[in-house]
Design an enzyme around this catalytic site. Structure first.
Site, PDB file in Angstrom:
ATOM      1  N   HIS A   1       1.996  30.146  12.359  1.00 59.39           N
ATOM      2  CA  HIS A   1       2.167  30.873  10.942  1.00 59.39           C
ATOM      3  C   HIS A   1       1.175  30.639  10.409  1.00 59.39           C
ATOM      4  CE1 HIS A   1       5.090  32.700  14.223  1.00 59.39           C
ATOM      5  NE2 HIS A   1       5.115  33.796  13.789  1.00 59.39           N
TER       6      HIS A   1
ATOM      7  N   GLU B   1       5.822  41.098  24.695  1.00 55.21           N
ATOM      8  CA  GLU B   1       4.977  39.545  24.541  1.00 55.21           C
ATOM      9  C   GLU B   1       5.391  38.656  26.085  1.00 55.21           C
ATOM     10  OE1 GLU B   1       5.995  37.671  20.547  1.00 55.21           O
ATOM     11  OE2 GLU B   1       7.875  39.579  21.107  1.00 55.21           O
TER      12      GLU B   1
ATOM     13  N   CYS C   1       0.150  44.660  18.534  1.00 55.56           N
ATOM     14  CA  CYS C   1       0.017  43.646  17.244  1.00 55.56           C
ATOM     15  C   CYS C   1       0.110  42.260  17.039  1.00 55.56           C
ATOM     16  CB  CYS C   1       1.007  43.577  16.102  1.00 55.56           C
ATOM     17  SG  CYS C   1       2.838  43.260  17.089  1.00 55.56           S
TER      18      CYS C   1
END
Ligand code: PEP
Ligand code: MG
Length: 572
Positions: free
Chosen positions: A188, A430, A501
């Site tokens: 992140h 995912e 994404c």
């Protein structure tokens, strides 16, 4: 000295190091102290802390929002509490002990009182008391507190890792670059550095131990090479590189306003990924054609309690209105794994990435999920909303999540609250199980968005945060490519569109393959959008279909990567 990490955000950085170490506070009890001197130390430290908190509060209110600034307001209130200060001063006088020890004792007493209260709001105040008294104690002890929101000079930050609140409050004008000990391209901090358009390298094993405050650093965020205290000639070389980078940026800006079409005329959608409504500016500056992923977990992580419906509604409305009539994909809460909430207890797990997270948690704690869905549907009247669920691994989960959407819509209708009837409902791909049954899932959604960051980790059984095995974490693994191709084909069979994404969507070595597979929407860090548009405009869809077929015949990630390296090199 040269150090190597993982290039996380492009750009050239040249500057002075500011090393952030979370020094542990060590408090010793001293007796028979000079009472007046200790009381003065306490009062001076409080004045300094108040000044700091005022500055942070104003800055955050101005640059981030009033709501986010409130936490610092709460800290200021703690420092104005006469009981806390009075109790500490009494301790110093009555027991002739040092100020830091006395304040620490008082802190513990107040914290345990607050933590044992029934009222949740009061329990949460315990965290404020801890935070703010630790700030004062650091001042008493003269421990340097690096305040990222008010830096005096331009710096390159060197940290073990950075939290979302570090990056939210940091002074973006002064920070020339980031370097962190841990993380990979999809961690992140890396994603955040790209969103902020600040050059960054992550995963430089020993950055905080081998770099000292004030060292001169130069690095290239594209290739992950860092040079510490370089010779003058190298600094000049990097200054030149920086000029070239800036010039290319200007070239790319010429593509603003142009359509994202291949050379033979296939239109794709180039969207951006965001973490907060404040990222909209970067998205609009880079001419995104929509939001392909709004990671709502930051709204929860930057708060000290679950954000209520109204807070969420305002955030979603801001993004939808900001994007005008362009589509906005908002992902429901994706917490768990490496993303924790300070105010929500999660049991320790052996395998948190395979555990209680994302949609699994939301389907268990439906009140949390419903609050978010109510806010989303309410906001849907302000733009073109698409809702997407993370981590779906089976049809049952998808159907349950959709049922809850229906319940929420019925509730809103019965309360005469308006919502749009055109909200598209989609899910992320995912998890390999979802990719494999994507023919079934496609019948029940309006779209898929492939999250390669996680799809690679689950397909290859390789933790995306673990540097030791990062050599196995490879988007070009033929298993991953086959799954992506399968998902796109299955969705198209049902007449549904597919986006991506994960970070692969913005990677120049993946884009040609993805075009060949027929991907419809590419969502990436805003900083990559114009580069992607330039590349797509130079490619023929027909040729990419052939290229993708050839790539699918290759047998290893190394072969695919080499093939794509050669392809890109042949075009330069
Ligand atoms: C992904 O897994 O690819 C994704 C986009 O989600 P995140 O990076 O937030 O896990
Ligand atoms: Mg993910």
């Amino acid at each position: 000295m040269e150090l190597k990490g993982i290039g996380a955000s492009p750009g050239i950085a040249i500057g002075k190091a500011l090393v952030i170490k979370n020094e542990e506070i060590k408090i010793d009890k001293k007796t028979n102290v000079d009472i007046q001197a200790e009381i003065k130390k306490l009062r001076d430290a409080i004045v300094l802390s108040k000044r700091e908190l005022e500055q942070i509060k104003n800055k955050v209110a101005h640059e981030v929002g009033e709501e986010e600034a409130e936490i610092f307001g709460a800290h200021l209130l703690v420092l104005e509490d006469p009981e806390l200060i009075g109790e500490t001063e009494n301790k110093i006088k009555n027991e002739t002990v040092n100020a830091d020890f006395a304040l620490n004792e008082t802190k513990e007493m107040f914290v345990s009182i607050f933590e044992s209260m029934d009222n949740e709001y009061m329990r949460e105040r315990a965290t404020d008391i801890k935070d703010v008294t630790n700030r004062v104690i650091r001042h008493i002890l003269g421990i340097k507190v690096v305040d990222l929101s008010s830096l005096d000079e331009e710096v390159i930050l060197v940290a073990h890792d950075l939290t979302p609140s570090d990056t939210a409050s940091m002074d973006k004008e002064k920070v020339q670059g980031f370097l962190t000990d841990i993380g990979g391209r999809t961690s992140h901090t890396a994603i955040m550095s790209r969103t902020l358009e600040i050059p960054a390298i992550v995963g430089i094993d020993n950055a905080t131990t081998s770099i000292k405050d004030g060292d001169i650093l130069v690095f290239d965020g594209d290739n992950g090479v860092l040079i510490v205290n370089p010779e003058k000639s190298i600094i000049n070389e990097y200054k030149e590189k920086k000029k070239v980078f800036e010039a290319d940026k200007l070239e790319l800006e010429k593509l603003i306003g142009q359509e994202s079409l291949t050379a033979d005329g296939r239109k794709v959608e180039l969207a951006g990924n965001i973490g907060t409504p404040n990222d909209l500016e970067g998205l609009i500056n880079n001419d995104a054609e929509g939001v392909g992923l709004y990671r709502t977990e930051f709204l929860y992580m930057d708060s000290d309690k679950f954000p209520d419906e109204e807070t969420q509604y305002q955030a979603y409305k801001k993004v939808l209105e900001g994007m005008k009539d362009k589509p906005v994909v908002i992902r429901t809460l994706d917490i768990g794994g490496d993303k924790k909430l300070s105010y929500f207890h999660m049991d320790e797990e052996m395998n948190p990435f395979l555990g209680y997270r994302a949609i699994r948690l939301c389907l268990d704690k439906t009140e949390i999920f419903k609050t978010q869905l109510r806010a989303l549907f309410r906001a849907s009247v302000h733009g073109k909303l698409r809702i997407m669920f993370p981590m779906i691994s089976s049809l049952e989960e998808l159907l349950k999540a959709k049922d809850i959407c229906e319940e929420v819509k019925e509730e809103l209708s019965s309360e005469s609250i308006l919502y749009s009837k055109d909200v598209e409902i989609g899910m992320m791909i995912e998890v390999p199980s979802a990719a494999i049954i994507s023919d079934i899932l496609a019948k029940h959604v309006d779209f898929f968005s492939i999250g390669t960051n996680d799809l690679v980790q689950y397909t290859c059984a390789v933790d995306r945060m673990n540097q030791k095995i990062s050599y196995l974490y490879n988007q070009f693994n033929p298993a991953v490519l086959r799954l992506i191709n399968l998902v796109i084909n299955n969705a198209h069979q049902e007449g549904k569109w597919v986006g991506m994404c994960g970070e692969s969507a913005g990677d120049e070595k993946m884009i040609p393959i993805l075009l060949g597979f027929g991907l419809d929407e590419f969502s990436m860090s805003p900083i990559s959008i114009l580069r992607a548009r330039r590349l797509i405009k130079s490619l023929n869809e027909e040729d990419m279909i052939e290229l993708a077929e050839e790539v699918l015949d290759l047998e290893s990630a190394e072969e695919v990567e080499k093939y794509m390296d050669d392809f890109i090199a042949s075009r330069k």
